[in-house]
Enzyme design. Structure first.
Site, short mmCIF file in Angstrom:
data_model
loop_
_atom_site.label_atom_id
_atom_site.label_comp_id
_atom_site.label_asym_id
_atom_site.label_seq_id
_atom_site.Cartn_x
_atom_site.Cartn_y
_atom_site.Cartn_z
N THR A 125 0.83 -1.21 0.00
CA THR A 125 0.00 0.00 0.00
C THR A 125 0.86 1.26 0.00
OG1 THR A 125 -1.48 1.28 1.43
CG2 THR A 125 -0.11 -0.33 2.52
N ASP A 126 0.32 2.33 -0.55
CA ASP A 126 1.03 3.62 -0.49
C ASP A 126 1.11 4.16 0.93
OD1 ASP A 126 -1.64 4.39 -0.16
OD2 ASP A 126 -1.69 5.74 -1.89
N GLU A 127 0.30 3.60 1.85
CA GLU A 127 0.30 4.12 3.22
C GLU A 127 1.63 3.88 3.94
OE1 GLU A 127 -3.16 3.55 5.59
OE2 GLU A 127 -4.51 3.83 3.90
N TYR A 150 -1.89 -0.17 11.11
CA TYR A 150 -2.08 -0.90 9.84
C TYR A 150 -0.88 -0.69 8.91
CZ TYR A 150 -3.31 -1.35 4.93
OH TYR A 150 -3.26 -1.64 3.59
N LYS A 154 2.08 -3.27 7.40
CA LYS A 154 2.35 -3.50 5.97
C LYS A 154 3.81 -3.15 5.64
CE LYS A 154 -0.18 -4.62 3.08
NZ LYS A 154 -0.48 -6.00 2.60
C1 DAU Z 1 -14.64 5.01 6.55
C2 DAU Z 1 -14.50 6.52 6.46
C3 DAU Z 1 -13.34 7.09 5.96
N1 DAU Z 1 -13.22 8.45 5.90
C4 DAU Z 1 -11.98 9.01 5.33
C5 DAU Z 1 -10.67 8.50 5.90
C6 DAU Z 1 -9.73 8.60 4.70
O1 DAU Z 1 -9.19 9.89 4.61
C7 DAU Z 1 -10.62 8.33 3.50
C8 DAU Z 1 -10.61 6.90 3.02
O2 DAU Z 1 -10.79 6.06 4.15
P1 DAU Z 1 -10.78 4.48 4.01
O3 DAU Z 1 -11.83 4.11 3.00
O4 DAU Z 1 -10.91 3.91 5.37
O5 DAU Z 1 -9.39 4.19 3.33
P2 DAU Z 1 -7.86 4.56 3.78
O6 DAU Z 1 -7.77 4.77 5.24
O7 DAU Z 1 -7.39 5.66 2.89
O8 DAU Z 1 -7.15 3.19 3.42
C9 DAU Z 1 -7.47 2.43 2.23
O9 DAU Z 1 -6.52 2.68 1.21
C10 DAU Z 1 -5.21 2.20 1.45
C11 DAU Z 1 -4.38 2.57 0.24
O10 DAU Z 1 -4.14 3.95 0.26
C12 DAU Z 1 -5.21 0.71 1.74
O11 DAU Z 1 -3.92 0.30 2.07
C13 DAU Z 1 -6.16 0.42 2.91
O12 DAU Z 1 -6.22 -0.96 3.16
C14 DAU Z 1 -7.54 0.94 2.57
O13 DAU Z 1 -8.42 0.72 3.64
O14 DAU Z 1 -11.95 8.64 3.95
C15 DAU Z 1 -14.24 9.29 6.31
O15 DAU Z 1 -14.13 10.52 6.21
N2 DAU Z 1 -15.39 8.71 6.79
C16 DAU Z 1 -15.56 7.37 6.91
O16 DAU Z 1 -16.62 6.92 7.40
#
Ligand code: DAU
Length: 326
Positions: A125-127, A150, A154
């Protein structure tokens, strides 16, 4: 090709299993997945009678099982998708992230080494690069600076994979992708959570001020990239996979609100995620120039298709949301 795909009942893994069966007509796929909350056998319903696909429920930390599968199916390549992947869950309970993402990867590497696997691809992942300011991109040379449990797990796994190349000469690659979206995305993640909440007239919770930026990549473009790396990647190399598609979370949620024609008042700003990374942006030039990768989806087409998919697959996501209490 006899390919062991781990985590092949998850979001990206199951899309990759489909990609393999469609595009590699001689490939046999052994799909090892523990079916945790995020793994779902229904992702594989349409291929359950395919004789080139063998599903096995099990843990990548199980040495005997992994050895047995490699021997029985004469596995030649391993693509490791199996991982705990949700940042919010890692903040609440990091231990299982270390168990699966770090120890699981180590076990796969050991089995691969012992049994002479030809190629090991680690899907990362880019994270692992941490967070960017408003300018610049992550390249494969960007130093690792993971900020969440997380991403730390990774990054640790990536370091182990790298070490097996340096120490034992194992043929490995690491891919580092940006945020994926598309069919079978577990509805705890931003895009599917917002689509399904909007469909149900629920609130759309945005963390903090919503100005955090993610680079969105269609999962099918990601699968194509992984397959290019598996078949053409140079041993020991890392390849970044990005969508050339940066958006703030506010933009994403407003787009979904517009497409589903729901009231802007559904949007609600909630407490920020702890240690919330501000911006991810990937430079995929190496993958494009060295392996000829070209993403096919524009975000406009991809998000339209994705919204349609969730509209047409309520039977898929409703039970998942209920079970996960989302
Ligand atoms: C679930 C949720 C997320 N968010 C925000 C947090 C982040 O800035 C963005 C995307 O959140 P997430 O969908 O949880 O994805 P993020 O934390 O970026 O991580 C994803 O993308 C990564 C790659 O960048 C992967 O390695 C991870 O496994 C994957 O879960 O949206 C909200 O604002 N509200 C929410 O309810």
């Amino acid at each position: 090709m006899n390919i062991l795909v781990t985590g092949g009942a998850g979001f990206i893994g199951s899309n990759y299993v489909h990609y393999l069966l469609d595009n590699e007509k001689d490939a046999t796929v052994v799909n090892l997945d523990l079916l945790t909350y995020a793994g779902n056998k229904h992702n594989l319903d349409d291929i359950k009678d395919n004789e080139r696909h063998h599903f096995v429920k099990g843990n990548i930390t199980n040495t005997e099982l992994v050895r047995y599968l490699i021997g029985k199916f004469k596995v030649t390549q391993i693509v490791n998708f199996a991982a705990e992947s949700h940042v919010d869950r890692s903040i609440l309970n990091p231990d299982v992230f270390i168990e699966t993402n770090v120890k699981g990867t180590l076990n796969l590497l050991n089995c691969a080494k012992e049994l002479g696997i030809e190629k090991f691809v680690q899907v990362s992942t880019d994270e692992v690069y941490g967070s960017l300011g408003p300018e610049g991109y992550f390249t494969e040379e960007t130093p690792l600076a993971p900020n969440s449990p997380y991403s730390a797990s990774k990054a640790s796994a990536d370091m182990l994979v790298r070490s097996y190349n340096e120490t034992y000469g194992m043929d490995v690659n690491i891919t580092r992708c940006s945020n994926n979206y598309g069919p079978y995305h577990f509805p705890e993640k931003l895009i599917p959570l917002m689509i399904t909440n909007a469909m149900d007239g629920k609130k759309l919770p945005i963390y903090g001020d919503g100005k955090n930026i993610r680079d969105w990549l269609h999962v099918k473009d990601h699968c194509q990239a992984i397959h290019l790396v598996l078949t053409k990647g140079r041993s020991g190399e890392i390849y970044n996979v990005g969508g050339h598609n940066e958006r703030t979370n506010n933009e994403i949620v407003n787009l979904i609100v517009d497409k589903l024609n729901v009231s802007k008042e559904s949007i609600t700003y909630v407490d920020d995620r702890l240690g919330h990374d501000k911006r991810y942006a990937i430079d995929p030039t190496k993958l494009e120039n060295k392996l000829g990768w070209k993403p096919e989806y524009t975000f406009d087409t991809g998000i339209e298709e994705t919204i349609e998919w969730y509209k047409n697959n309520e039977n898929w996501w409703r039970p998942l949301k209920k079970r996960a209490q989302l």
